[in-house]
Design a protein around this motif. Structure first.
Motif: not given
Ligand SMILES: *[C@@H]1O[C@H](CO)[C@@H](O)[C@H](O)[C@H]1NC(C)=O
Ligand SMILES: *[C@@H]1O[C@H](CO)[C@@H](O)[C@H](O)[C@H]1NC(C)=O
Ligand SMILES: *[C@@H]1O[C@H](CO)[C@@H](O)[C@H](O)[C@H]1NC(C)=O
Ligand SMILES: [Zn+2]
Length: 403
Positions: A168-181, A337-351
Motif C-alpha cells: 500500500x505504502x509503495x505507491x500504485x494503490x495509494x490515493x493521496x501522497x500523504x495523510x495528515x493522521x 507493527x505496520x506503523x513504520x511501514x506507512x511512509x509519509x509525513x503524518x501524525x501517527x497513533x497506535x491504539x
C-alpha cells in the motif's frame, strides 16, 4: 499533507472546525443496537479463518460488509488471491486513515462468547480483529461529522513482515501522497502507545564437513562453529544499546538446528534470531554483531568451514509514536507493527482493545466491555487528533504570517 498556501490552509481549518464544533452523543455512549452490531461484526471476522496468506475469504466478506454500509471499497491486490481493502466515502483522498490488519498467526482457534463472563475468544479476537471491528463501528458513528475525510485500510500480511502495508505504502494503490493522521489498531490494552522497539532479524548459517564421530578430525563440525558463535552473541547481548524509554535491547535465539545424528559430525547448523532494538539503528547493531562473530568466522574458514549471517528483509530503529492526547493512558511496547511501514509525513497513533500478552496464545480473548470501550476511544481519538492537528496548523500559519 501540510498545505503550504495560506488561503487553502484556512479553508481546510474552517471546515474541520465546523464539523467538530458540537460534541456528539456518539462520543460518550454506545446504544444497544450499535453494541449488538459490534458483536456481530467481530464474531463474523473471527469465525472466518485468515492465517497469513489465507486472507481472501475474510477480505471478501469484509468488502461486502463495507459496501452494504455505502462505502466505496477497493480490493487492492498484492497477489492473485491476496488483497488489502481500502474503503472511503465520497472522497478517495482523505486526511485521516484508520488502519489495522486482517491476517492472524496460526493455528486457528474457533470463536466463543461466554455471556456470563462477557469474555470473547478465538484466534484474532484480540490481534487484530478486535481493532478492525471497533474501528469500523467507531467510524460509522462519525460518518455525519467526518465521514468524507476518513478512509479505512485493512491490510494482509502484518504478521509476516508486513507485505500488505509495504505494498500500500509503495505507491500504485495509494490515493493521496500523504495523510495528515494515521491511526493504527493493535492490542494495546486500550491505551495509546508512545512507541515500540525496533527490529533486526537474522539467521546464522554454519557450514562444516561431515565425518564419522569416531574420527572428528576428518570433518569440521558446523555445530561447534554455531555454538561458539552463539556464545559470543550471549556475551554481546549484555552490551547492546539501551534507552530509558524502551529499556534493554533483547536478542532471542528462537530456533536452533544442526546436524543429523549423535554419531555424525554436523555438516550444517543454523540459528534464527530476533533482536528488539531499544536504541540505535539496525546498521549500528549489525556492526556490533559482525564484530562479535568475526573471530569465529575466521577460525571456521581456516579449518575449511564457514559462518554466514543472513539479515532479514528489513530492520528498523525504535519507532516513536504520537501519544499526547488528553484523557488516554499511555505505554510503550516491545512488539513490531505496520506503523513504520506507512511512509509519509503524518501524525501517527497506535491504539487497540485487548492485551498483547494473550494475542498470539491459545487463550486469545478479550472482554466485550473492552471492545465497546474501544469504539468510544477510537472516536475520541479521531476527533482529538484532528483538533491537535488543527491547532498545529494554526500555529504554523501564524508563524508564516509573521514571516
Ligand atoms: C504491489 O502489488 C502489485 C500487484 O501485485 C505489484 O504490481 C507491485 O509490484 C507491488 N508493489 C510492491 C512494492 O510490493
Ligand atoms: C462462563 O463464565 C462463567 C463465569 O466466569 C463460568 O462460571 C462458566 O464456566 C463459563 N462458561 C463456559 C462454557 O466456559
Ligand atoms: C537491562 O540489563 C541490565 C544488565 O543486564 C539489567 O541489570 C537491567 O535490569 C535490565 N533492565 C531492564 C529494564 O530489563
Ligand atoms: Zn497484530
Amino acid at each position: 499533507m501540510i498545505p503550504r498556501i495560506l488561503p487553502a490552509l484556512s479553508l481546510a481549518v474552517t471546515s474541520l472546525a465546523v464539523s467538530l464544533q458540537s460534541p456528539t452523543p456518539e462520543l460518550t455512549t454506545l446504544d444497544a443496537t450499535t453494541s449488538k452490531e459490534l458483536l456481530h461484526l467481530h464474531r463474523k471476522l473471527v469465525e472466518i479463518e485468515s492465517i497469513t496468506h489465507n486472507e481472501e475469504h475474510v477480505g471478501d466478506w469484509l468488502a461486502s460488509y463495507l459496501k452494504d454500509l455505502d462505502y466505496n471499497v477497493e480490493k487492492q491486490h498484492i497477489t492473485k488471491d491476496r488483497f488489502n481493502l481500502l474503503a472511503y466515502g465520497k472522497k478517495r483522498e482523505t486526511s485521516i486513515l484508520v488502519s489495522s490488519h486482517i491476517d492472524t498467526v496460526p493455528p486457528f482457534w474457533p470463536y466463543y462468547y461466554n455471556e456470563t463472563s462477557g469474555i470473547i475468544g478465538g484466534r484474532g479476537s484480540v490481534d487484530a480483529k478486535g481493532s478492525v471491528a471497533a474501528q469500523i463501528i467507531a467510524v460509522q458513528g462519525l460518518r455525519k461529522h467526518l465521514f468524507d475525510d476518513i478512509s479505512l485500510l485493512f491490510v494482509v500480511g502484518e504478521e509476516q513482515g508486513g507485505d500488505g502495508m509495504r505494498n500500500f505504502s509503495s505507491g500504485k494503490h495509494r490515493p493521496s501522497p500523504n495523510y495528515d493522521i494515521a491511526i493504527f489498531g493493535e492490542p494495546t490494552e486500550g491505551k495509546l502507545v508512545c512507541g515500540h522497539k525496533g527490529m533486526l532479524g537474522f539467521a546464522l548459517k554454519a557450514t562444516g564437513k561431515a565425518a564419522h564421530s569416531g574420527y572428528p578430525w576428518l570433518g569440521i563440525s558446523a555445530n561447534d562453529i554455531l555454538v561458539e558463535a552463539l556464545g559470543s552473541l550471549l556475551e554481546l547481548r549484555e552490551h547492546l544499546p539501551w534507552s530509558k524509554k524502551y529499556g534493554n535491547t533483547t536478542m532471542n535465539f528462537g530456533r536452533i538446528q544442526g546436524g543429523v545424528a549423535a554419531n555424525v559430525v554436523a555438516e550444517t547448523a543454523s540459528a534464527n534470531i530476533a533482536t528488539r532494538l531499544a536504541a540505535g539503528t539496525p546498521d549500528v547493531v549489525k556492526g556490533l554483531i559482525i564484530n562479535a562473530l568475526k573471530d569465529t568466522k575466521a577460525r571456521a574458514q581456516q579449518q575449511g568451514g564457514d559462518l554466514d549471517i543472513d539479515w532479514a528483509r528489513e530492520g528498523y530503529a525504535p519507532v516513536d509514536i504520537d501519544c499526547k492526547i488528553e484523557g488516554f493512558e499511555t505505554l510503550t511496547v516491545n512488539y513490531g507493527t505496520d506503523v513504520p511501514l506507512l511512509s509519509g509525513d503524518h501524525r501517527r497513533y497506535l491504539y487497540g482493545p485487548g492485551s498483547i500478552f494473550v494475542a498470539h496464545s491459545d487463550h486469545e480473548a478479550l472482554k466485550r466491555s473492552e471492545l465497546e470501550q474501544a469504539v468510544l476511544d477510537y472516536r475520541r481519538l479521531i476527533v482529538k487528533a484532528s483538533e491537535v492537528k488543527q491547532k498545529k496548523d494554526e500555529e504554523r500559519a501564524r508563524g508564516q504570517v509573521e514571516l
